[in-house]
Design an enzyme around this catalytic site. Structure first.
Site, short mmCIF file in Angstrom:
data_model
loop_
_atom_site.label_atom_id
_atom_site.label_comp_id
_atom_site.label_asym_id
_atom_site.label_seq_id
_atom_site.Cartn_x
_atom_site.Cartn_y
_atom_site.Cartn_z
N ASP A 185 0.81 -1.21 0.00
CA ASP A 185 0.00 0.00 0.00
C ASP A 185 0.84 1.26 0.00
O ASP A 185 0.36 2.33 -0.34
CB ASP A 185 -0.93 0.00 1.22
CG ASP A 185 -2.05 -1.02 1.06
OD1 ASP A 185 -3.17 -0.61 0.72
OD2 ASP A 185 -1.80 -2.21 1.27
N ASN B 165 1.96 -2.96 4.24
CA ASN B 165 1.03 -3.89 3.60
C ASN B 165 0.08 -4.41 4.67
O ASN B 165 0.21 -4.11 5.86
CB ASN B 165 1.80 -5.02 2.91
CG ASN B 165 0.90 -5.81 1.97
OD1 ASN B 165 0.19 -5.23 1.14
ND2 ASN B 165 0.89 -7.12 2.09
#
Length: 328
Positions: free
Chosen positions: A232, A242
């Site tokens: 992310d 993440n």
């Protein structure tokens, strides 16, 4: 490949990821608030997907705020900030919002054109990143066919189409290189159990679900040849945010001498943050943990620590792979 996000008649059309695996249905979102709500409750989720949805939501705002033939730029920018703030950890969302806002002087048509460009680019970016990552996996792993471990959902549902880490698995499977995919349930909303299982079944790829805490045990037992995850946000030094549970897999992979590969588009790179310590980690509602199917799973009043993400240090990561190649 069927797309999980589209633009039709002034609306964002998206697969409702909260309804899967029992019900495949589409949402038709016509307002900024409807898109924000879908992103917050994870009906639209996955860093690339929420970036695209956010860009399209700005286009909705730009069209709504046309006065005497001109965009009310202040109103659109206010909506854009609400959109970008709806999920703070995934940098793809603010990246996409800022990219379309740069075209605001051209009016609503220019904003929409840029949002549609982001939408149309997504599958090609994912396929290129997946091809690069698949090549790296084959260089690093001698055993064939491969036993792969992944976490959360990084497939077509988390993107417009194809996917990142799961797209890499699709690429490898199409070439006959995959024996089995092991994947975690992914707390708190079971994105692995609900969504990754659904996608792997759809693709006809052999798979097994494990509880999140069993992933490190599988690595220690020699059941995994390579770990593939998405991201992310990737900081300047290579630290990666993440889905929660990624860090423990990276630690176990290092101990087991198993490659740990992150697959993400360039839009996930954030050079403005030096290290993972600078990442804002989204905290989710306690109800996602204390309730299960609407039924209490913990005593009333139990305090909860429910971060949506964790940070994996760069020194535990074999490589971050994008559509442009290996990062760093």
């Amino acid at each position: 490949m069927a797309r999980s996000l589209a633009w039709e008649d002034g609306s964002v059309v998206a697969v409702d990821q909260c309804a899967l695996p029992n019900d495949y249905r589409e949402l038709r979102l016509r307002t900024v608030d409807e898109v924000i709500d879908a992103i917050k409750r994870l009906a639209i989720r996955g860093a690339p997907a929420i970036g695209v949805a956010g860009a399209l939501a700005v286009a909705i705002s730009a069209d709504l705020h046309v006065v005497d033939g001109r965009c009310d730029a202040d109103a659109v920018r206010a909506d854009a900030r609400r959109i970008a703030d709806s999920r703070p950890t995934a940098v793809n969302l603010s990246w996409a919002v800022d990219r379309v806002l740069a075209h605001l002087d051209g009016g609503a048509p220019a904003v929409l054109a840029e949002a549609l460009a982001i939408l149309s680019e997504d599958e090609d970016r994912n396929r290129a990143a997946a091809a690069n990552a698949a090549d790296l996996v084959l260089r690093l792993c001698e055993r064939r066919p491969l036993r792969l471990l992944t976490h959360c959902n990084t497939g077509r549902l988390a993107t417009v189409a194809w996917g990142t880490a799961l797209g890499t698995i699709r690429t490898l499977a199409e070439a006959g290189h995959v024996e089995e995919v092991l994947f975690g349930e992914t707390r708190p909303l079971l994105q692995g159990a609900r969504l990754t299982a659904w996608e792997l079944a759809e693709a006809g790829i052999a798979h097994r679900l494990c509880v999140d805490s069993a992933g490190p045990a599988a690595l220690a037992a020699g059941m995994v040849d390579c770990v593939l995850v998405g991201a992310d946000r990737v900081c300047a030094n290579g630290d990666v945010a993440n889905k929660i549970g990624t860090y423990s897999l990276a630690l176990a992979a290092r101990r087991a001498s198993v490659p740990f590969i992150v697959v993400a588009p360039v839009s996930t790179l954030d050079p403005t943050l030096a290290t993972g310590a600078d990442i804002e980690i989204e905290q989710r509602s306690a109800d996602e943990v204390t309730l299960f199917g609407g039924v209490a799973a913990a005593p009333a009043g139990t305090a909860v620590f429910n971060p949506a993400f964790d940070v994996t240090p760069a020194d535990l990561i074999t490589a971050v792979v994008t559509e442009q190649g290996i990062f760093g």
